[in-house]
Motif scaffolding. Structure first.
Motif, PDB file in Angstrom:
ATOM      1  N   ASP A   1       0.834  -1.211   0.000  1.00 55.71           N
ATOM      2  CA  ASP A   1       0.000   0.000   0.000  1.00 55.71           C
ATOM      3  C   ASP A   1       0.866   1.256   0.000  1.00 55.71           C
ATOM      4  O   ASP A   1       0.592   2.214  -0.739  1.00 55.71           O
ATOM      5  CB  ASP A   1      -0.909   0.030   1.240  1.00 55.71           C
ATOM      6  CG  ASP A   1      -2.031  -0.989   1.193  1.00 55.71           C
ATOM      7  OD1 ASP A   1      -2.331  -1.511   0.095  1.00 55.71           O
ATOM      8  OD2 ASP A   1      -2.604  -1.265   2.259  1.00 55.71           O
TER       9      ASP A   1
ATOM     10  N   LEU B   1       0.524  -3.783  -7.951  1.00 54.93           N
ATOM     11  CA  LEU B   1       0.083  -3.000  -6.801  1.00 54.93           C
ATOM     12  C   LEU B   1      -1.272  -2.384  -7.124  1.00 54.93           C
ATOM     13  O   LEU B   1      -1.484  -1.899  -8.235  1.00 54.93           O
ATOM     14  CB  LEU B   1       1.087  -1.891  -6.482  1.00 54.93           C
ATOM     15  CG  LEU B   1       2.533  -2.317  -6.199  1.00 54.93           C
ATOM     16  CD1 LEU B   1       3.431  -1.089  -6.079  1.00 54.93           C
ATOM     17  CD2 LEU B   1       2.616  -3.180  -4.945  1.00 54.93           C
ATOM     18  N   GLY B   2      -2.182  -2.400  -6.161  1.00 57.35           N
ATOM     19  CA  GLY B   2      -3.487  -1.781  -6.368  1.00 57.35           C
ATOM     20  C   GLY B   2      -4.527  -2.781  -6.830  1.00 57.35           C
ATOM     21  O   GLY B   2      -4.521  -3.944  -6.428  1.00 57.35           O
TER      22      GLY B   2
ATOM     23  N   HIS C   1      -3.101  -7.442  -5.822  1.00 55.30           N
ATOM     24  CA  HIS C   1      -2.269  -6.505  -5.074  1.00 55.30           C
ATOM     25  C   HIS C   1      -1.169  -7.252  -4.319  1.00 55.30           C
ATOM     26  O   HIS C   1      -1.413  -8.288  -3.693  1.00 55.30           O
ATOM     27  CB  HIS C   1      -3.156  -5.742  -4.084  1.00 55.30           C
ATOM     28  CG  HIS C   1      -2.454  -4.722  -3.247  1.00 55.30           C
ATOM     29  ND1 HIS C   1      -1.636  -3.754  -3.777  1.00 55.30           N
ATOM     30  CD2 HIS C   1      -2.462  -4.519  -1.896  1.00 55.30           C
ATOM     31  CE1 HIS C   1      -1.176  -2.987  -2.787  1.00 55.30           C
ATOM     32  NE2 HIS C   1      -1.663  -3.441  -1.645  1.00 55.30           N
TER      33      HIS C   1
ATOM     34  N   ARG D   1      -4.548   0.487 -10.790  1.00 54.52           N
ATOM     35  CA  ARG D   1      -3.525  -0.552 -10.661  1.00 54.52           C
ATOM     36  C   ARG D   1      -2.193  -0.021 -11.171  1.00 54.52           C
ATOM     37  O   ARG D   1      -2.127   0.599 -12.234  1.00 54.52           O
ATOM     38  CB  ARG D   1      -3.926  -1.783 -11.468  1.00 54.52           C
ATOM     39  CG  ARG D   1      -2.807  -2.820 -11.617  1.00 54.52           C
ATOM     40  CD  ARG D   1      -3.259  -3.971 -12.509  1.00 54.52           C
ATOM     41  NE  ARG D   1      -2.202  -4.986 -12.646  1.00 54.52           N
ATOM     42  CZ  ARG D   1      -1.508  -5.191 -13.766  1.00 54.52           C
ATOM     43  NH1 ARG D   1      -1.734  -4.465 -14.847  1.00 54.52           N
ATOM     44  NH2 ARG D   1      -0.587  -6.128 -13.804  1.00 54.52           N
TER      45      ARG D   1
END
Length: 200
Positions: free
Chosen positions: A29, A136-137, A160, A188
């Motif tokens: 995060d 990520l995301g 993620h 993302r």
């Protein structure tokens, strides 16, 4: 040998490893927030089939000074490593067991941002390139098809904090894409680390 954590069969002429939860979600995060805020994003125009089209995602290219890279008909000069990207690079290099001297960041803002069918088989990557893809995301579907085929053979949901590693003959025999989707999805960020073996 099972190459996917997902219930997918092994692919012939491919070496893939999918590592869900490769880093702690809270750390992922923090990486996501910092990289989205700090990256000087670009949206280059590409000349395809006689027309200019804006890339349907935001991009940035980082690496060693010699890690120039040509794809989609454009030469990309690397931005210098940031401390955060260098830290992530060292973690990924340790995981895959080889040095990595460049990374392409792709930021998919929503489901209409996408990546078309392609193989990462540029000459400067060498014969059997290793591509390490950190996600990520928001989760997005990652499709695979045989070179020369129009049929999606396998799909994988990239989540993620996951890492997908493609190596060996994969890029010679397979193409991949991140298709547009009408489903609601969070932004993302994808970081694809690689080794430029033959600088241009």
């Amino acid at each position: 040998m099972m190459l996917f954590a997902d219930p997918l069969p092994a692919l012939a002429d491919a070496e893939l490893d999918y590592l869900p939860g490769w880093v702690d979600a809270a750390l992922a995060d923090s990486w996501l927030q910092a990289l989205v805020e700090q990256t000087p994003w670009q949206q280059p125009e590409l000349f395809i089939h006689g027309r200019y089209h804006r890339t349907p995602r935001l991009t940035a290219w980082y690496g060693e000074p010699e890690a120039r890279y040509r794809y989609s008909g454009k030469m990309h000069e690397p931005l210098p490593w940031t401390p955060l990207l260098d830290e992530i690079r060292q973690r990924v290099a340790k995981e895959v067991g080889q040095p990595l001297n460049a990374v392409l960041l792709n930021y998919y803002r929503d489901g209409q941002d996408s990546m078309g069918w392609h193989s990462d088989a540029e000459p400067e990557l060498g014969r059997d390139p290793l591509i390490a893809s950190l996600n990520l995301g928001g989760s997005r579907r990652f499709d695979l098809r045989r070179v020369g085929s129009t049929r999606i053979e396998h799909s994988l949901t990239l989540e993620h904090a996951s890492l997908l590693v493609m190596r060996g003959p994969t890029q010679h025999h397979w193409q991949h894409q991140v298709a547009k989707t009408r489903q609601a999805c969070a932004p993302r960020l994808n970081l694809t680390f690689r080794l430029i073996r033959f600088p241009l």
